[in-house]
Structures are given as structure tokens and as C-alpha cells.
Design a protein around this motif. Structure first.
Motif, PDB file in Angstrom:
ATOM      1  N   VAL A 166       0.856  -1.187   0.000  1.00 15.72           N
ATOM      2  CA  VAL A 166       0.000   0.000   0.000  1.00 15.72           C
ATOM      3  C   VAL A 166       0.894   1.241   0.000  1.00 15.72           C
ATOM      4  O   VAL A 166       1.814   1.355   0.810  1.00 15.72           O
ATOM      5  CB  VAL A 166      -0.935   0.020   1.220  1.00 15.72           C
ATOM      6  CG1 VAL A 166      -1.769   1.304   1.235  1.00 15.72           C
ATOM      7  CG2 VAL A 166      -1.850  -1.197   1.198  1.00 15.72           C
TER       8      VAL A 166
ATOM      9  N   VAL B  43       1.466   5.178   0.633  1.00 16.00           N
ATOM     10  CA  VAL B  43       0.937   6.224   1.518  1.00 16.00           C
ATOM     11  C   VAL B  43       1.842   7.439   1.449  1.00 16.00           C
ATOM     12  O   VAL B  43       3.034   7.331   1.128  1.00 16.00           O
ATOM     13  CB  VAL B  43       0.813   5.730   2.974  1.00 16.00           C
ATOM     14  CG1 VAL B  43      -0.077   4.498   3.067  1.00 16.00           C
ATOM     15  CG2 VAL B  43       2.188   5.424   3.566  1.00 16.00           C
TER      16      VAL B  43
ATOM     17  N   GLY C 151      -2.175   8.152   6.862  1.00 19.11           N
ATOM     18  CA  GLY C 151      -2.303   7.084   5.878  1.00 19.11           C
ATOM     19  C   GLY C 151      -1.437   5.885   6.221  1.00 19.11           C
ATOM     20  O   GLY C 151      -1.839   4.738   6.024  1.00 19.11           O
TER      21      GLY C 151
ATOM     22  N   THR D  57      -3.195   4.007   8.978  1.00 24.07           N
ATOM     23  CA  THR D  57      -4.408   3.384   8.462  1.00 24.07           C
ATOM     24  C   THR D  57      -4.085   2.168   7.611  1.00 24.07           C
ATOM     25  O   THR D  57      -4.774   1.140   7.684  1.00 24.07           O
ATOM     26  CB  THR D  57      -5.215   4.405   7.638  1.00 24.07           C
ATOM     27  OG1 THR D  57      -5.542   5.529   8.467  1.00 24.07           O
ATOM     28  CG2 THR D  57      -6.498   3.787   7.110  1.00 24.07           C
ATOM     29  N   ALA D  58      -3.049   2.261   6.785  1.00 27.21           N
ATOM     30  CA  ALA D  58      -2.650   1.130   5.943  1.00 27.21           C
ATOM     31  C   ALA D  58      -2.245  -0.067   6.797  1.00 27.21           C
ATOM     32  O   ALA D  58      -2.605  -1.220   6.495  1.00 27.21           O
ATOM     33  CB  ALA D  58      -1.509   1.538   5.026  1.00 27.21           C
TER      34      ALA D  58
ATOM     35  N   ALA E  79      -2.043  -4.012   5.452  1.00 24.95           N
ATOM     36  CA  ALA E  79      -1.012  -3.956   4.420  1.00 24.95           C
ATOM     37  C   ALA E  79       0.172  -4.837   4.809  1.00 24.95           C
ATOM     38  O   ALA E  79       0.596  -4.856   5.966  1.00 24.95           O
ATOM     39  CB  ALA E  79      -0.550  -2.520   4.223  1.00 24.95           C
TER      40      ALA E  79
ATOM     41  N   ILE F 299       4.666  -1.379   2.920  1.00 24.20           N
ATOM     42  CA  ILE F 299       4.351   0.023   2.665  1.00 24.20           C
ATOM     43  C   ILE F 299       5.318   0.582   1.631  1.00 24.20           C
ATOM     44  O   ILE F 299       6.527   0.351   1.706  1.00 24.20           O
ATOM     45  CB  ILE F 299       4.462   0.863   3.960  1.00 24.20           C
ATOM     46  CG1 ILE F 299       3.462   0.391   5.022  1.00 24.20           C
ATOM     47  CG2 ILE F 299       4.286   2.350   3.648  1.00 24.20           C
ATOM     48  CD1 ILE F 299       2.018   0.600   4.663  1.00 24.20           C
TER      49      ILE F 299
ATOM     50  N   SER G 128      -3.341   1.937  -3.586  1.00 21.58           N
ATOM     51  CA  SER G 128      -3.410   3.021  -2.603  1.00 21.58           C
ATOM     52  C   SER G 128      -4.402   2.685  -1.495  1.00 21.58           C
ATOM     53  O   SER G 128      -4.319   3.259  -0.403  1.00 21.58           O
ATOM     54  CB  SER G 128      -3.822   4.331  -3.272  1.00 21.58           C
ATOM     55  OG  SER G 128      -5.130   4.235  -3.805  1.00 21.58           O
ATOM     56  N   GLY G 129      -5.354   1.763  -1.764  1.00 23.93           N
ATOM     57  CA  GLY G 129      -6.353   1.421  -0.753  1.00 23.93           C
ATOM     58  C   GLY G 129      -7.074   2.653  -0.250  1.00 23.93           C
ATOM     59  O   GLY G 129      -7.274   2.829   0.953  1.00 23.93           O
ATOM     60  N   SER G 130      -7.476   3.503  -1.180  1.00 21.13           N
ATOM     61  CA  SER G 130      -7.980   4.816  -0.791  1.00 21.13           C
ATOM     62  C   SER G 130      -9.415   5.052  -1.243  1.00 21.13           C
ATOM     63  O   SER G 130      -9.976   4.301  -2.029  1.00 21.13           O
ATOM     64  CB  SER G 130      -7.080   5.908  -1.390  1.00 21.13           C
ATOM     65  OG  SER G 130      -7.113   5.839  -2.805  1.00 21.13           O
TER      66      SER G 130
ATOM     67  N   THR H 200      -6.208   7.316   2.526  1.00 23.95           N
ATOM     68  CA  THR H 200      -6.109   5.881   2.786  1.00 23.95           C
ATOM     69  C   THR H 200      -7.295   5.419   3.624  1.00 23.95           C
ATOM     70  O   THR H 200      -7.695   6.090   4.572  1.00 23.95           O
ATOM     71  CB  THR H 200      -4.796   5.577   3.524  1.00 23.95           C
ATOM     72  OG1 THR H 200      -3.711   6.208   2.847  1.00 23.95           O
ATOM     73  CG2 THR H 200      -4.537   4.073   3.585  1.00 23.95           C
TER      74      THR H 200
ATOM     75  N   ILE I  98      -8.659  -1.432   2.264  1.00 25.14           N
ATOM     76  CA  ILE I  98      -7.481  -2.299   2.315  1.00 25.14           C
ATOM     77  C   ILE I  98      -7.865  -3.693   2.795  1.00 25.14           C
ATOM     78  O   ILE I  98      -7.412  -4.707   2.235  1.00 25.14           O
ATOM     79  CB  ILE I  98      -6.402  -1.671   3.217  1.00 25.14           C
ATOM     80  CG1 ILE I  98      -5.896  -0.375   2.585  1.00 25.14           C
ATOM     81  CG2 ILE I  98      -5.247  -2.644   3.442  1.00 25.14           C
ATOM     82  CD1 ILE I  98      -5.021   0.456   3.500  1.00 25.14           C
TER      83      ILE I  98
END
Length: 240
Positions: free
Chosen positions: A6, A8, A13, A16-17, A22, A25, A199-201, A224, A229
Motif C-alpha cells: 500500500v 501512503v 495514511g 491506516t494502511a 497492508a 508500505i 493506494s487502498g484509498s 487511505t 485495504i
């Protein structure tokens, strides 16, 4: 075992990831510009991350044709990332014709020896995927982040099929750009890849306040999202 990376670009972010699951990163600044070298403060926040962190090494927005002063800055950034104990770096450099810049990449990879290395989407600009893959393998890159030379993985799916075939087991191909819960299972099944980049956003509407009016915020900025995610990770596991 599939790996979800992911990307960020801020401390929130990052947290959060990790919360969302995740596996790795990619740490950047300015994801809206494709990712730049992160700030010292963001690097400090990521040092204690419980998952591997790969740091983007890119001194400016725009193309990947770098002048000598920019290359020197990238080398210094690699040294800094190494000193902070991060797992790896994300690199790329092009010639004016779009081919990978062998000399610059050799210098950067040499400086990064001992760190993990990802070749970023400078790869998507090359005129000859086969030639670029051979160079990436020779330089010792772990993986290539690519959308198959297209804007996103859906548009580049046919090329991604060819790229994964050319790469074989010599280097990991990691599809990225537009990876979603919907297309992740097909990417894994059709391409046989073990890593995906996202990006899982979700988009956050601009608040219309003074900051936006003065141009300090992009409309519909992405943030994010842990639920996104989690869903993406679940879809990847189910597709294995």
C-alpha cells in the motif's frame, strides 16, 4: 502467499494502511504526483512500522530523466534511508527516448546494495518491455511495479500478461495503478502474480474552505481507507 503493498504519503495514511492489513508500505510524498521522496518527519514516523517499508527515491515531479545534481540528491537520499534502517527503496530513471537509463540505475542500485529494490513505473515508459526486464534483472531489482505501460492495470492487462511471461521466475512483477477489490482476483489468476500495489484509498470531497480556494488542496483528494485495504486483502487471499 500474496503480498499487498500500500502506498501512503502522510502519517495518518501510514497508520491506516497498517491497521487495514497492508503487508508492505511504499512510503512517499505527494502521491497525487506519482510519489516523491518523503519528508524527514514522515520517515521518522515510519521507522517503527511493523511491516517492511520501501521508500520512494524521486526528487521531483515530472519525467524520470535526471540531471547530475538530481542523481547526487537521490544517492544522498538512499544513504539516509539506509541509515534509518528501512527495508528498501523504490527507484527509476529514464533516457529521453523512454528507455531505462542504465548508467543512472547502475549507480543508484550500487548505492542501494543490501537494501531491497523496486523498479517503479518509469518502466511503463519504455519502448521495449523485454529489454527493460533484462536490464532490471541484471541490476538485481527484486520487482517491477507496472501497469503494463498504460494508465491503469485494466487498460494494461494484455501487456501485463506478456510482461509476466517474459519475466518468468527471475523477477517479481507487481501490478499497480487502479488495483481494486473487483480486479485483484483476475490479476492474480490470469497473471500468476504474488504481489499487488494499491493506494487502498477513497476520495474525500474538498471542503470548499479557504485552503482549497487558495489552491492548497486538490479537489477530491484521496485518503487511505482501512476498510478498502481489508477488502482488497481478503479478495487477494480468496483468489490464491
Amino acid at each position: 502467499m500474496s503480498v499487498l503493498e500500500v502506498c501512503v504519503d502522510d502519517p495518518e495514511g501510514l497508520a491506516t494502511a497498517i491497521e487495514g492489513g497492508a503487508d508492505r508500505i511504499e512510503l512517499c510524498a505527494a502521491l497525487a504526483l506519482g510519489g516523491l521522496t518523503p519528508s524527514p518527519g514522515l520517515l521518522a514516523a515510519a521507522r517503527s512500522a511493523p511491516v517492511p517499508v520501501y521508500v520512494m527515491i524521486r526528487p521531483r515531479a515530472g519525467d524520470f530523466v535526471f540531471a547530475a545534481a538530481e542523481i547526487n540528491a537521490m544517492i544522498a537520499e538512499i544513504d539516509h534511508v539506509r541509515a534509518l534502517g528501512f527495508a528498501g527503496v523504490v527507484l527509476g530513471a529514464s533516457r529521453p527516448d523512454g528507455r531505462l537509463d542504465t548508467g543512472t540505475l547502475a549507480a543508484l542500485c550500487g548505492r542501494a546494495r543490501g537494501l531491497g529494490t523496486t523498479l517503479h513505473r518509469a518502466f511503463d515508459l519504455v519502448p521495449d518491455f523485454a529489454e527493460a526486464i533484462e536490464l532490471a534483472v541484471a541490476l538485481g531489482f527484486e520487482r517491477i511495479l507496472t501497469a503494463g505501460g498504460a494508465e491503469n492495470v485494466d487498460k494494461g492487462l494484455k501487456a501485463l500478461t506478456d510482461i509476466t511471461r517474459l519475466a518468468g521466475n527471475r523477477i517479481s512483477i507487481m501490478p499497480g495503478s487502479g488495483v481494486t477489490v473487483t480486479n485483484a482476483p483476475e490479476l492474480i489468476a490470469r497473471l500468476g502474480v504474488r504481489e499487488l500495489h494499491a493506494s487502498g484509498s477513497r476520495r474525500r470531497a474538498a471542503d470548499g474552505g479557504p485552503a482549497g480556494a487558495l489552491g492548497f488542496e486538490l479537489p477530491g483528494r484521496k485518503i487511505t481507507d482501512a476498510d478498502t485495504i481489508r477488502a482488497l486483502k481478503s479478495a487477494m487471499i480468496a483468489a490464491q
